[in-house]
Scaffold this active site. Structure first.
Site, PDB file in Angstrom:
ATOM      1  CG  ASP A  83      -1.947   1.013   1.299  1.00  0.00           C
ATOM      2  OD1 ASP A  83      -2.398   1.431   0.221  1.00  0.00           O
ATOM      3  OD2 ASP A  83      -2.356   1.406   2.415  1.00  0.00           O
ATOM      4  CG  HIS A  84      -0.368   4.820   0.160  1.00  0.00           C
ATOM      5  ND1 HIS A  84      -0.812   5.823  -0.669  1.00  0.00           N
ATOM      6  CD2 HIS A  84      -1.453   4.419   0.871  1.00  0.00           C
ATOM      7  CE1 HIS A  84      -2.112   6.014  -0.468  1.00  0.00           C
ATOM      8  NE2 HIS A  84      -2.518   5.170   0.450  1.00  0.00           N
ATOM      9  CG  HIS A 181      -5.350   8.169   3.395  1.00  0.00           C
ATOM     10  ND1 HIS A 181      -4.658   8.787   2.389  1.00  0.00           N
ATOM     11  CD2 HIS A 181      -5.549   6.898   2.983  1.00  0.00           C
ATOM     12  CE1 HIS A 181      -4.441   7.916   1.408  1.00  0.00           C
ATOM     13  NE2 HIS A 181      -4.974   6.767   1.745  1.00  0.00           N
ATOM     14  N   GLY A 182      -7.798   8.557   7.069  1.00  0.00           N
ATOM     15  CA  GLY A 182      -7.988   8.897   8.475  1.00  0.00           C
ATOM     16  C   GLY A 182      -9.453   8.911   8.892  1.00  0.00           C
ATOM     17  CB  ALA A 216     -12.945   3.740   0.993  1.00  0.00           C
ATOM     18  CG  ASP A 259      -5.222   1.282   8.120  1.00  0.00           C
ATOM     19  OD1 ASP A 259      -5.507   0.565   9.096  1.00  0.00           O
ATOM     20  OD2 ASP A 259      -4.083   1.773   7.969  1.00  0.00           O
TER      21      ASP A 259
HETATM   22  P1  13P Z   1      -8.904   4.917   5.514  1.00  0.00           P
HETATM   23  O1  13P Z   1      -8.020   5.797   6.359  1.00  0.00           O
HETATM   24  O2  13P Z   1     -10.140   5.639   5.108  1.00  0.00           O
HETATM   25  O3  13P Z   1      -9.174   3.621   6.169  1.00  0.00           O
HETATM   26  O4  13P Z   1      -8.100   4.614   4.158  1.00  0.00           O
HETATM   27  C1  13P Z   1      -7.136   3.589   4.126  1.00  0.00           C
HETATM   28  C2  13P Z   1      -6.344   3.604   2.861  1.00  0.00           C
HETATM   29  O5  13P Z   1      -6.652   4.258   1.874  1.00  0.00           O
HETATM   30  C3  13P Z   1      -5.149   2.758   2.827  1.00  0.00           C
HETATM   31  O6  13P Z   1      -4.421   2.938   1.660  1.00  0.00           O
HETATM   32  O1  G3H Z   2      -3.113   4.995   3.544  1.00  0.00           O
HETATM   33  C1  G3H Z   2      -2.677   4.881   4.686  1.00  0.00           C
HETATM   34  C2  G3H Z   2      -2.975   3.669   5.450  1.00  0.00           C
HETATM   35  O2  G3H Z   2      -4.009   3.899   6.365  1.00  0.00           O
HETATM   36  C3  G3H Z   2      -1.744   3.140   6.104  1.00  0.00           C
HETATM   37  O3  G3H Z   2      -1.407   3.904   7.196  1.00  0.00           O
HETATM   38  O4  G3H Z   2       1.020   4.343   6.840  1.00  0.00           O
HETATM   39  O5  G3H Z   2      -0.019   4.562   9.130  1.00  0.00           O
HETATM   40  O6  G3H Z   2       0.321   2.321   8.080  1.00  0.00           O
HETATM   41  P1  G3H Z   2       0.067   3.780   7.835  1.00  0.00           P
HETATM   42 ZN    ZN Z   3      -4.498   4.926   0.895  1.00  0.00          ZN
END
Ligand code: 13P
Ligand code: G3H
Ligand code: ZN
Length: 312
Positions: A83-84, A181-182, A216, A259
């Site tokens: 992810d990212h 996010h968040g 999301a 997340d």
């Molecule tokens: P949320 O913070 O809305 O759960 O998004 C998570 C996310 O996009 C992880 O890549």
């Molecule tokens: O997009 C972000 C995700 O919620 C992951 O968060 O980088 O704190 O693990 P994190």
């Molecule tokens: Zn994300």
């Protein structure tokens, strides 16, 4: 079933008008909660690892936990996704480690640089049958203090998507249409809507192409209430309404990232548990209900948001 990439998952999801839940994993209880829910509902699932998660748990542990989930739940397709990913090198390392899907996130870079690095990641990944997600547009949060008028500048520009997908060869595209996010996605009183019109415009320009929605989480108010009731402080935490996510999943969105809702499920449950059982100190006592809360939350999403029950 071994780990799979996302090709088949997304093809079926697009055609079927549903989405695959992509849930962030950081420890054993989270991996177990998610995969138990997916297996019981016979749903495909994506387990995703962020750079932060990889730093927290190290590069071996999460991979091995996911391998354990595959042994425990052989009947459902599971993808292991970065992810990212912030760089070509991070994507390459995860591919070398056995990830079946990676996201290269160059969304904050100038367009041409995003194209160039995403294309390099694709060239490497496809040699190993690994799928690649990239991002166009920038997700913002209200915490970024972005003025409403400026919000438009953050959204994905539909006129760029064809060029981006053609030149990079990516397998899916994350877009910015008003999610963030968040746990604080909207201000109180703000209409919690996402730009389905932009999604539809993008879908018209990329027929059949899988779109990804980050940021999301729905931020269930039952968790927020519980957190605030038992010593936490999360005033005005607001997420994306499930009805908005359903619209997206019925259209071109094939992957929905969650997340924050996992974090909320764990935190709410553990806060209440500590309040109710001040004398308990065995982590298994409070982590078992926390894991169950993750499982219940994920099961609800698979049913009501992803609509991916029995799609394994
Ligand atoms: P949320 O913070 O809305 O759960 O998004 C998570 C996310 O996009 C992880 O890549
Ligand atoms: O997009 C972000 C995700 O919620 C992951 O968060 O980088 O704190 O693990 P994190
Ligand atoms: Zn994300």
């Amino acid at each position: 079933m071994a780990l799979t990439n996302t090709v088949d998952m997304f093809k079926k999801a697009y055609e079927g008008g549903y989405a695959i839940g992509a849930f962030n994993v950081n420890n054993m209880e989270i991996v177990q909660g998610i995969t138990e829910a997916a297996a019981e509902l016979n749903s495909p699932v994506i387990l995703q690892v962020s750079t932060g998660a990889r730093k927290y748990a190290n590069r071996t542990f999460l991979k091995k936990l996911v391998e354990a989930a595959i042994i425990e739940h052989p009947a459902i397709p599971i993808a292991l996704h970065l992810d990212h990913g912030p760089s070509f090198e991070m994507c390459r390392d995860c591919i070398d480690d056995g990830f079946t899907s990676v996201m290269y996130d160059g969304s904050s870079l100038p367009y041409e640089q995003n194209v160039e690095i995403a294309a390099r990641v694709v060239e490497y990944a496809h040699k190993y049958n690994v799928t690649v997600e990239a991002e166009l547009g920038t997700l913002s949060g209200v915490e970024d203090d972005v003025a409403v008028e400026d919000d438009k500048a953050q959204f994905t520009d539909p006129s760029q998507v064809q060029d981006f997908v053609t030149r990079t060869g990516v397998d899916s595209l994350a877009i910015a249409i008003g999610t963030s996010h968040g746990a604080y996605k909207f201000k109180p009183g703000q209409d919690p809507k996402i730009r389905i019109d932009i999604l539809n415009e993008i879908a018209e320009r990329l027929p059949g192409f899988p779109i990804v929605l980050h940021g999301a989480s729905s931020v269930p108010q039952s968790f927020v209430k519980e957190i605030n009731e038992y010593g936490g402080s999360m005033p005005n935490a607001i997420g994306i309404p499930e009805s908005e996510l359903r619209k997206a999943a019925a259209g071109a969105v094939c992957k929905i990232n969650v997340d924050s809702d996992i974090r909320l499920a764990l935190t709410a449950t553990i806060r209440k548990y500590f309040h109710d059982h001040p004398d308990h100190f065995d982590p298994r006592q409070y982590l078992a209900p926390a894991r169950q809360a993750v499982k219940d939350m994920v099961a609800h999403k698979i049913r009501e948001v992803m609509a991916s029950v029995d799609k394994a």
